[in-house]
Design a protein around this motif. Structure first.
Motif, short mmCIF file in Angstrom:
data_model
loop_
_atom_site.label_atom_id
_atom_site.label_comp_id
_atom_site.label_asym_id
_atom_site.label_seq_id
_atom_site.Cartn_x
_atom_site.Cartn_y
_atom_site.Cartn_z
N LEU A 164 39.81 59.33 -61.00
CA LEU A 164 39.19 59.76 -59.52
C LEU A 164 40.24 59.44 -58.65
N ILE A 165 40.58 60.14 -57.93
CA ILE A 165 42.20 59.26 -57.21
C ILE A 165 41.03 58.87 -55.95
N GLU A 166 40.29 60.00 -55.31
CA GLU A 166 39.29 59.97 -53.86
C GLU A 166 38.44 61.20 -54.10
N PHE A 167 37.46 60.96 -53.39
CA PHE A 167 36.27 61.86 -53.05
C PHE A 167 35.64 61.77 -51.27
N VAL A 168 35.55 63.06 -51.33
CA VAL A 168 35.32 63.14 -49.66
C VAL A 168 33.79 63.89 -50.29
N ARG A 169 32.34 63.93 -49.59
CA ARG A 169 31.63 64.97 -49.04
C ARG A 169 31.58 65.55 -47.80
N SER A 170 30.99 66.39 -47.78
CA SER A 170 30.09 66.84 -45.95
C SER A 170 29.31 66.70 -45.82
N ALA A 171 29.26 66.37 -44.70
CA ALA A 171 27.36 66.59 -44.47
C ALA A 171 26.97 67.94 -44.55
N ARG A 172 25.37 68.29 -44.88
CA ARG A 172 24.17 68.87 -45.24
C ARG A 172 24.67 69.73 -44.44
N VAL A 173 24.47 71.27 -44.31
CA VAL A 173 24.41 72.49 -43.53
C VAL A 173 23.05 72.85 -44.59
N ALA A 174 22.37 73.74 -43.69
CA ALA A 174 20.83 74.09 -43.46
C ALA A 174 19.97 75.41 -43.10
N ILE A 175 19.52 75.96 -43.76
CA ILE A 175 19.59 77.16 -43.36
C ILE A 175 17.49 77.38 -43.83
N ILE A 176 16.62 77.52 -42.34
CA ILE A 176 15.35 77.30 -43.38
C ILE A 176 14.47 78.78 -44.20
N LYS A 177 14.02 78.45 -44.83
CA LYS A 177 13.36 79.62 -45.81
C LYS A 177 12.63 80.31 -45.68
N LYS A 178 12.06 80.30 -44.11
CA LYS A 178 11.05 81.86 -43.36
C LYS A 178 11.97 82.39 -43.10
N SER A 179 11.80 83.77 -42.68
CA SER A 179 12.53 84.87 -42.23
C SER A 179 12.80 84.84 -40.68
N HIS A 180 11.84 84.28 -39.90
CA HIS A 180 12.15 84.44 -38.72
C HIS A 180 12.91 82.56 -38.43
N GLY A 181 13.53 82.77 -37.66
CA GLY A 181 14.54 81.68 -37.68
C GLY A 181 14.19 81.25 -35.70
N PHE A 182 15.08 80.43 -35.06
CA PHE A 182 14.87 80.32 -34.07
C PHE A 182 15.50 81.49 -33.09
N HIS A 183 16.00 81.73 -33.20
CA HIS A 183 17.25 82.52 -32.57
C HIS A 183 15.77 83.88 -32.40
N GLU A 184 14.77 84.33 -32.62
CA GLU A 184 13.81 84.76 -32.36
C GLU A 184 13.14 84.90 -31.33
N LYS A 185 12.30 83.45 -31.17
CA LYS A 185 12.20 82.58 -29.65
C LYS A 185 12.77 82.88 -28.99
N ILE A 186 14.20 82.83 -29.28
CA ILE A 186 14.83 83.44 -27.66
C ILE A 186 14.59 83.84 -27.40
N LYS A 187 14.73 85.24 -28.25
CA LYS A 187 15.26 86.71 -27.57
C LYS A 187 13.62 86.71 -27.48
N GLU A 188 12.13 86.28 -27.76
CA GLU A 188 11.17 87.05 -26.98
C GLU A 188 11.14 85.73 -25.40
N PHE A 189 11.52 84.37 -25.29
CA PHE A 189 11.58 83.90 -23.77
C PHE A 189 12.13 85.20 -23.31
#
Length: 195
Positions: A146-171
């Motif tokens: 193995l010459i070289e290795f690099v890993r990205s940071a985590r990307v994540a999505i919550i499992k709940k069906s409603h996210g922050f986008h819904e809260k912005i719409k309500e506001f």
């Protein structure tokens, strides 16, 4: 007991905000395991995904402190069970090893690796998955050079069906006039006190 939490912060895209958020962690001597910033599903709003190992009470207070920043709209924290997450890893290995040893090619396909760059001197493979999965492939490839290795940071999505986008719409759907009347009233009171 300390456990891994993913902190998600929705912010306006402002210069210097990342530094101010990082200072909140460093003042509390909390090590950031992973940090990713990206645009969110809402135009003009950015999302920070921060991974830490800490006690839940400390994480709760940390999120409240982050939300005190003017540009921060909301900060959430979740356990690994509450989110869907991935990391991307790249591995650089000598091309001659891959072509000579069928076993290595088989191992790579078992781990879901796909070639991104193939050159005479090296080949770069890509794998996405959880940290344990990407770490396991390091151990597999080390004996083959193995010459070289690099890993990205985590990307994540919550499992709940409603996210922050819904809260912005309500506001946005709320009547904005009520806040203006309140401010107008406060201004009249200020005038009374200054006379």
């Amino acid at each position: 007991m300390k456990q891994e939490f993913t902190v998600t912060v929705y912010t306006e895209n402002q210069v210097g905000l990342l530094n101010r958020i990082a200072i909140i962690f460093s003042r509390r001597k909390i090590n950031i395991e992973s940090l990713n910033t990206s645009p969110s599903e809402i135009e003009g709003i950015h999302r920070f995904t921060i991974v830490i190992n800490e006690f839940e009470e400390v994480v709760r207070k940390l999120c409240r402190q982050i939300e005190k920043q003017v540009e921060v709209l909301k900060a959430y924290y979740n356990t690994n069970d509450e989110i869907v997450w991935q990391e991307l890893a790249l591995y650089k290995v000598p091309t001659d090893i891959i072509t000579e040893h069928v076993k290595v090619e088989r191992l790579l396909s078992q781990h879901g690796a796909k070639a991104v760059v193939i050159r005479k001197d090296y080949t770069v493979f890509e794998v996405s998955g959880h940290r344990e999965e990407t770490d396991n492939l390091i151990k597999v490839l080390e004996p083959y050079g193995l010459i070289e290795f690099v890993r990205s940071a985590r990307v994540a999505i919550i499992k709940k069906s409603h996210g922050f986008h819904e809260k912005i719409k309500e506001f946005e759907q709320k009547d904005p006039g009520s806040g203006l009347i309140e401010n107008e009233y406060l201004n009249k009171q200020d005038e009374v006190f200054t006379m």
